[in-house]
Design an enzyme around this catalytic site. Structure first.
Site, PDB file in Angstrom:
ATOM      1  N   ASP A  12      60.097  95.070  27.312  1.00  0.00           N
ATOM      2  CA  ASP A  12      60.619  94.807  26.009  1.00  0.00           C
ATOM      3  C   ASP A  12      60.742  95.906  25.214  1.00  0.00           C
ATOM      4  OD1 ASP A  12      58.211  96.156  25.300  1.00  0.00           O
ATOM      5  OD2 ASP A  12      57.190  94.648  24.269  1.00  0.00           O
ATOM      6  N   CYS A  69      55.788  96.765  28.919  1.00  0.00           N
ATOM      7  CA  CYS A  69      55.850  96.421  27.558  1.00  0.00           C
ATOM      8  C   CYS A  69      54.945  97.539  26.858  1.00  0.00           C
ATOM      9  CB  CYS A  69      55.448  94.988  27.146  1.00  0.00           C
ATOM     10  SG  CYS A  69      53.518  94.594  27.410  1.00  0.00           S
ATOM     11  N   THR A  71      51.462  97.809  26.260  1.00  0.00           N
ATOM     12  CA  THR A  71      50.325  97.885  27.111  1.00  0.00           C
ATOM     13  C   THR A  71      50.610  97.382  28.535  1.00  0.00           C
ATOM     14  OG1 THR A  71      49.716  95.514  26.493  1.00  0.00           O
ATOM     15  CG2 THR A  71      48.871  97.553  25.151  1.00  0.00           C
ATOM     16  N   HIS A 102      45.874  93.481  48.735  1.00  0.00           N
ATOM     17  CA  HIS A 102      44.840  92.507  48.943  1.00  0.00           C
ATOM     18  C   HIS A 102      45.452  91.258  48.242  1.00  0.00           C
ATOM     19  CE1 HIS A 102      41.037  94.901  50.060  1.00  0.00           C
ATOM     20  NE2 HIS A 102      41.987  95.144  50.867  1.00  0.00           N
ATOM     21  N   HIS A 137      42.761  87.951  53.368  1.00  0.00           N
ATOM     22  CA  HIS A 137      43.331  88.112  51.957  1.00  0.00           C
ATOM     23  C   HIS A 137      44.206  87.162  51.793  1.00  0.00           C
ATOM     24  CE1 HIS A 137      41.087  91.859  51.718  1.00  0.00           C
ATOM     25  NE2 HIS A 137      41.703  92.345  52.553  1.00  0.00           N
TER      26      HIS A 137
HETATM   27  C1  RB5 Z   1      54.973  95.452  20.971  1.00  0.00           C
HETATM   28  O1  RB5 Z   1      54.583  95.742  19.932  1.00  0.00           O
HETATM   29  C2  RB5 Z   1      53.907  95.137  21.782  1.00  0.00           C
HETATM   30  O2  RB5 Z   1      52.723  94.217  21.435  1.00  0.00           O
HETATM   31  C3  RB5 Z   1      54.290  94.918  23.275  1.00  0.00           C
HETATM   32  O3  RB5 Z   1      55.045  95.683  23.677  1.00  0.00           O
HETATM   33  C4  RB5 Z   1      53.052  94.888  24.512  1.00  0.00           C
HETATM   34  O4  RB5 Z   1      52.303  95.695  24.129  1.00  0.00           O
HETATM   35  C5  RB5 Z   1      52.389  93.442  24.302  1.00  0.00           C
HETATM   36  O5  RB5 Z   1      51.532  93.195  25.173  1.00  0.00           O
END
Ligand code: RB5
Length: 149
Positions: A12, A69, A71, A102, A137
């Protein structure tokens, strides 16, 4: 994985810079990289991009996928909704090796707001450089696949 391994990348807006660094890194190592964007920094929706990369892997158009993204979590959740996808978020190299060895993970997710570029590239190397061990596995991965219906 060999250098002929086809790897699809997507992210993203939160991870464009890191995604492009991953692409450059893998291309320099000779991997067959397809970066499906986005290429512009406008705010966008990670489920769309996670699913787009996952569909390429599930269809056999790519051998592995790497998605990013902020996180790594949301885009991973979206990718794992696509049948045949096993995607894990990694912030360390041990986990990146183990999800291949695994779990036969076919996608890796990274959080651009969690890991710096240096660590991210080491995680990528661990992921693409590790083979599935099979054996017991394989039995467990087959159990996951059976849950897909
Ligand atoms: C975008 O602000 C953020 O929510 C997205 O990049 C991600 O971290 C979502 O899981």
């Amino acid at each position: 994985m060999t250098q002929s391994t086809r790897i699809v990348l997507s992210s993203d807006h939160a991870a464009i810079d890191l995604r492009q660094a991953v692409a450059k890194h893998l291309e320099a190592k000779g991997f067959d990289v397809t970066d499906i964007g986005p290429m512009t920094p406008e705010s966008t929706h990670y489920p769309h991009h996670g699913a787009a990369a996952a569909e390429k892997v599930a269809a056999g158009a790519a051998d592995l996928g790497i998605i990013l993204c902020g996180t790594g979590q949301g885009i991973m959740m979206a990718a794992n909704k696509v049948k045949g996808i096993r995607c894990g978020v990694c912030s360390d190299t041990f986990s990146a090796r183990m999800i291949r060895a695994h779990n036969d993970a076919n996608m890796l997710s990274l959080g651009a707001r969690v890991v710096g570029e240096g660590l991210a590239l080491e995680i990528v190397d661990a992921f693409v450089g590790t083979a599935f061990e099979g054996g017991r596995h394989g039995t467990r991965v087959d159990m996951i696949t059976a849950m897909e219906g």
